[in-house]
Design a protein around this motif. Structure first.
Motif, PDB file in Angstrom:
ATOM      1  N   GLN A 150       9.022  17.182 -20.817  1.00 53.99           N
ATOM      2  CA  GLN A 150       9.916  18.182 -20.262  1.00 53.99           C
ATOM      3  C   GLN A 150      10.190  17.922 -18.783  1.00 53.99           C
ATOM      4  O   GLN A 150      11.274  18.157 -18.288  1.00 53.99           O
ATOM      5  N   ALA A 399      17.098  18.801 -29.757  1.00 52.26           N
ATOM      6  CA  ALA A 399      15.857  19.419 -29.265  1.00 52.26           C
ATOM      7  C   ALA A 399      14.948  18.387 -28.607  1.00 52.26           C
ATOM      8  O   ALA A 399      14.338  18.663 -27.568  1.00 52.26           O
ATOM      9  N   SER A 403      13.895  18.524 -24.664  1.00 53.45           N
ATOM     10  CA  SER A 403      12.514  18.977 -24.467  1.00 53.45           C
ATOM     11  C   SER A 403      11.581  17.772 -24.540  1.00 53.45           C
ATOM     12  O   SER A 403      11.515  16.986 -23.611  1.00 53.45           O
ATOM     13  N   ASP A 404      10.852  17.630 -25.634  1.00 60.89           N
ATOM     14  CA  ASP A 404      10.020  16.450 -25.845  1.00 60.89           C
ATOM     15  C   ASP A 404       9.888  16.198 -27.340  1.00 60.89           C
ATOM     16  O   ASP A 404      10.464  16.921 -28.152  1.00 60.89           O
ATOM     17  N   GLN A 407       7.955  19.172 -29.490  1.00 55.89           N
ATOM     18  CA  GLN A 407       8.746  20.400 -29.516  1.00 55.89           C
ATOM     19  C   GLN A 407      10.013  20.195 -30.339  1.00 55.89           C
ATOM     20  O   GLN A 407      10.411  21.072 -31.116  1.00 55.89           O
ATOM     21  N   GLY A 408      10.648  19.050 -30.165  1.00 53.09           N
ATOM     22  CA  GLY A 408      11.862  18.765 -30.917  1.00 53.09           C
ATOM     23  C   GLY A 408      11.613  18.715 -32.409  1.00 53.09           C
ATOM     24  O   GLY A 408      12.408  19.232 -33.204  1.00 53.09           O
TER      25      GLY A 408
END
Length: 516
Positions: A150, A399, A403-404, A407-408
């Motif tokens: 992030q 995503a 984000s990363d 998380q995605g």
């Protein structure tokens, strides 16, 4: 043994490609983690030499992963010691082995194909975004080379945009010719020559980069590639200095609760990344071999235990290196093993020579890999499959980019789960009408989620009608569904509705209750 020997002609060239891709990434991830540079190389050759044989996957390549850099950085800062962090890594390895022993690898089977493909495409785009600055000789940033964190997602786009205004002519020439070589090397024209098929294209690319830079330094210094855009390995002067690069865990930190928190975090995140990568590798494997997930967790546990004991970083199965292995023609785990041997030999004997390789050469190899993972054809393929496949695919990509990786993936799984529930919602109950005759079919499992749909269908039944409620294909009917049907039966006579039930309506619920 004969099986592995028969594929050496493919595995040896592939191992060189994976080695060339892994080398700068091992160093960069160590730098981003706030750990000694040599720790990244340790993780790289442990992943190749040990995990390759312990694993059940023929094509997966393991090593340090960029997705764990923030966790490692925070753990070192909180413990105040790299040797203390190594203690937590040893414990994480033991925990991962236990997860494999208790068959936790089964969760890898629940990742939707659209999400896995989305992850691969996102990694391909990330490779292109992150490697373009290297390709044109812009300022180096290691943190996001394999996946986003992030903290670096925004800077990655800014770096990409800024790189257009800071082009180095030397690096750009090297990259352009390197990409041309890689493209030509895969054409049918070049494949006609058996000798050329034995030489991996990336090896020619690296040779070209070294030769170009040597000539440029002598005759056109302005077009030469400067030191910060070359591979940078620690060069040991002797054997004693080489072994001094290894470090060991300080088990006195077992009294510190932060060690256990870090160990659990590393074990869980590394296991999830490994299972995701393994699922992706199985989909990329031309032979469609399926790797045993529980064995993979055990192998990763052993690898992290060894890495922690001798001063390395956390290890996971890594999709970038694995896809590079597949694209280079790797067939068996020998290619991963040999890449580990090459990493070890390189830091022992050839560091001064490898430091002559321009990063632009490696960027070209990764740009090609990124394109193969995120071809426009893939996006059109999922678009044609329909929204229930395309939206989770696209959501996973977006995503991950903002984000990363983890998380995605979680967002993609959540979106995919919505479409699964939506599809089951409509498929569980169907109703057909012919004049004043209705057929209400309850298919397979009917849960409380279908209560609203059932009420909708029942409200559409007109007075003076005949209704057949068919439950013969149903395995389980939720209590809420039974209650709704019973309420309808009680009021049906008031509208002169005749109801017939096919199948054991109450038996479905009783059987499920007994099983529970």
């Amino acid at each position: 043994m004969n099986y592995y020997l028969s594929h050496l002609k493919h595995d040896i060239p592939a191992s060189i490609v994976v080695f060339l891709v892994a080398l700068p990434l091992c160093l960069g991830i160590a730098l981003a983690s706030g750990a000694p540079l040599f720790s990244g190389l340790i993780a790289g050759f442990v992943g190749g030499i040990f995990i390759s044989w312990a694993s059940g996957s023929q094509l997966s390549v393991s090593g340090p992963a960029a997705g764990l850099t923030v966790i490692v950085l925070n753990a070192i800062e909180q413990l105040g010691s790299f040797s203390g962090f190594l203690t937590s890594l040893v414990l994480a390895g033991i925990l991962q082995f236990a997860l494999g022993y208790f068959k936790a690898g089964i969760i890898g089977a629940f990742f939707p194909a659209s999400v896995i493909r989305g992850m691969l495409a996102a990694i391909g785009l990330i490779l292109i975004i992150k490697q373009f600055p290297h390709a044109v000789g812009y300022e180096i940033s290691f943190e996001g080379d394999e996946s986003y964190m992030q903290e670096t997602a925004t800077s990655s786009f800014q770096e990409l945009i800024s790189s257009f205004g800071s082009v180095s002519p030397g690096a750009t020439v090297v990259t352009g010719v390197a990409i041309l070589i890689l493209i030509l090397w895969e054409t049918s024209l070049f494949k006609r020559f058996s000798l050329l098929r034995l030489i991996p294209g990336p090896l020619i690319v690296v040779s070209w980069g070294i030769l170009y830079n040597a000539v440029a330094q002598k005759f056109a210094p302005a077009w030469a590639i400067t030191g910060k855009h070359l591979v940078s390995l620690p060069v040991p002067e002797n054997t004693h200095e080489f072994f001094n690069n290894f470090s060991f865990p300080d088990f006195s930190f077992l009294n510190n609760p932060q060690v256990y928190i870090a160990a659990v975090t590393i074990a869980i995140i590394a296991s999830l990344e490994t299972l995701l990568s393994l699922e992706a590798v199985d989909k990329l494997d031309p032979l469609k071999r399926i790797a045993p997930t529980n064995r993979e967790l055990k192998a990763q546990g052993v690898g992290n235990l060894i890495s922690g004991l001798i001063g390395g970083l956390p290890i996971t199965a890594v999709i970038v290196r694995s896809s590079a292995n597949i694209n280079a023609g790797g067939q068996t785990k020998v290619s991963s093993f040999l890449h580990g041997i090459l990493l070890l030999l390189s830091v022992m004997f050839f560091a001064q020579f490898l430091n002559k390789i321009p990063l632009a050469c490696l960027a070209a190899i990764l740009l090609q890999t990124g394109y193969k993972l995120a071809k426009p054809k893939l996006f059109m393929e999922f678009y044609r499959k329909g929204w229930n496949q395309f939206i989770p695919f696209a959501a996973t990509i977006i995503a991950i980019l903002i984000s990363d990786l983890l998380q995605g993936i979680l967002i993609g799984i959540g979106v995919g789960l919505y479409f699964v529930i939506r599809a089951n919602y409509h498929a569980a109950i169907t109703m057909t009408r012919k004049k004043n005759h209705y057929l209400l079919s309850l298919n397979k499992d009917v849960s409380f989620l279908n209560k609203a749909l059932l009420r909708k269908f029942l409200s559409q039944i007109n007075a003076n009608s005949t209704v057949l409620i068919d439950t013969s294909n149903t395995q389980f009917i939720d209590h809420d569904i039974l209650e709704t049907i019973e309420d309808f039966l009680q009021g049906a006579h008031e509208d002169n509705i005749t109801v017939e039930i096919r199948g054991d309506l109450h038996g479905k619920q009783e059987i499920q209750s007994q099983a529970a």
